[in-house]
Design an enzyme around this catalytic site. Sequence first.
Site, PDB file in Angstrom:
ATOM      1  N   SER A  64     -32.374  13.101  37.885  1.00  0.00           N
ATOM      2  CA  SER A  64     -33.337  14.146  38.262  1.00  0.00           C
ATOM      3  C   SER A  64     -34.685  13.939  37.597  1.00  0.00           C
ATOM      4  O   SER A  64     -35.714  14.349  38.130  1.00  0.00           O
ATOM      5  CB  SER A  64     -32.773  15.521  37.883  1.00  0.00           C
ATOM      6  N   ASN A  65     -34.710  13.302  36.414  1.00  0.00           N
ATOM      7  CA  ASN A  65     -35.980  12.984  35.771  1.00  0.00           C
ATOM      8  C   ASN A  65     -36.664  11.780  36.402  1.00  0.00           C
ATOM      9  O   ASN A  65     -37.820  11.503  36.095  1.00  0.00           O
ATOM     10  CB  ASN A  65     -35.765  12.717  34.280  1.00  0.00           C
ATOM     11  N   LYS A 190     -21.336  14.260  34.299  1.00  0.00           N
ATOM     12  CA  LYS A 190     -22.510  14.785  33.608  1.00  0.00           C
ATOM     13  C   LYS A 190     -22.627  16.259  33.968  1.00  0.00           C
ATOM     14  O   LYS A 190     -22.820  16.617  35.135  1.00  0.00           O
ATOM     15  CB  LYS A 190     -23.782  14.044  34.032  1.00  0.00           C
ATOM     16  N   ILE A 238     -26.229  12.976  28.370  1.00  0.00           N
ATOM     17  CA  ILE A 238     -27.119  12.296  29.310  1.00  0.00           C
ATOM     18  C   ILE A 238     -28.321  13.216  29.455  1.00  0.00           C
ATOM     19  O   ILE A 238     -28.309  14.167  30.229  1.00  0.00           O
ATOM     20  CB  ILE A 238     -26.435  12.034  30.661  1.00  0.00           C
TER      21      ILE A 238
END
Length: 344
Positions: A64-65, A190, A238
């Site tokens: 997502s980053n 995650k 993570i």
Amino acid sequence: MAAITPPNQSSEDLLQPVTRLPNGVYVPMLAFFTPQDEVDVPATQRQAARLMAAGVSGLVIHGSNGEAVHMSRRERRTIIEVVADTVRHETDSHVPVPIIAGCAAMSLRETVELCHESKEAGATHALILPPGYYAGIISKDQIVAYFHSVADQSPLPVLIYNFPAAANGVDLDSDTLLRIAAHPRVVGVKLTCGNTGKLARMVGEVPKVRGGRDDFFVAGGSADFILQGLVVGGHGTISGFANLAPRACVKICELYEDGRLKEARELQHEVAKGDWPAIRYGFVGVKAAMPFFHGAAEASCAVPRLPFTPLDENGPAVREIQQGMSGVLAIETALAAAAAAAAE
């Protein structure tokens, strides 16, 4: 709950045994672009090398980053290739460093295609979100079948990515996660949902659905609960905040493993404080903080792609980020200096 027995694997890739990912800190890397809006290869190389030098256990690409939704398939492949090549040059170990690629799409067909392309580019694992576009009408059984079908066909072992905000609100409960985890080629999860109770249940129950094997990696998805996850038996984190403060995140794990809980708690408090503005402003906020942590040279490449725009460097959001992260910045700087002195 009965374990689900997946169909027989047939290809050579799918028959390979899987091992649990090493414990530690995994970093969902930011994506870097030139002022001409092309993938910035040197900046990507710098960040990958910087993170490896900080002692992280592995890298995540197109999380997502990583703005994967803003990139073409060709660009996504390029970034994996660049990171894989950098990791090979930065490590002396014969044990491959995990490179986990986000491969989620809304259809099984495209997800599997992304898994194949990611393996060809150098990834070692695939990170998969639940297909949430039609969240209102998809059932838990269909989601379980989707993950098992991906694992049947992907040449890469699969990690589940439970992040409701990125999956149209789909939040997988622990029972559903355990059903998915029964597949031998689903090797981790995650949990960006932030539910530490769910994390504890996964740690305790997942060996039962995997025939007693300890080969499933359970990690939180945010730096503000690294220690909490470790205390209940989790294997690491993570965390996007580790783009900025990888050494501090690694240090929490080291302090916990050494039994130095008071120091681990104090560091976790500071990391959680610094992570809060990163959570509030997302990858745009993390990018805005890159020059503070890694130097002014990172300012031009750490610009988000449209429709997002950079935060005003003189605005209240950036002041909030600087103030909230000042403590962990000092810690990160001190840890880097200590590591440099020890290497001399």
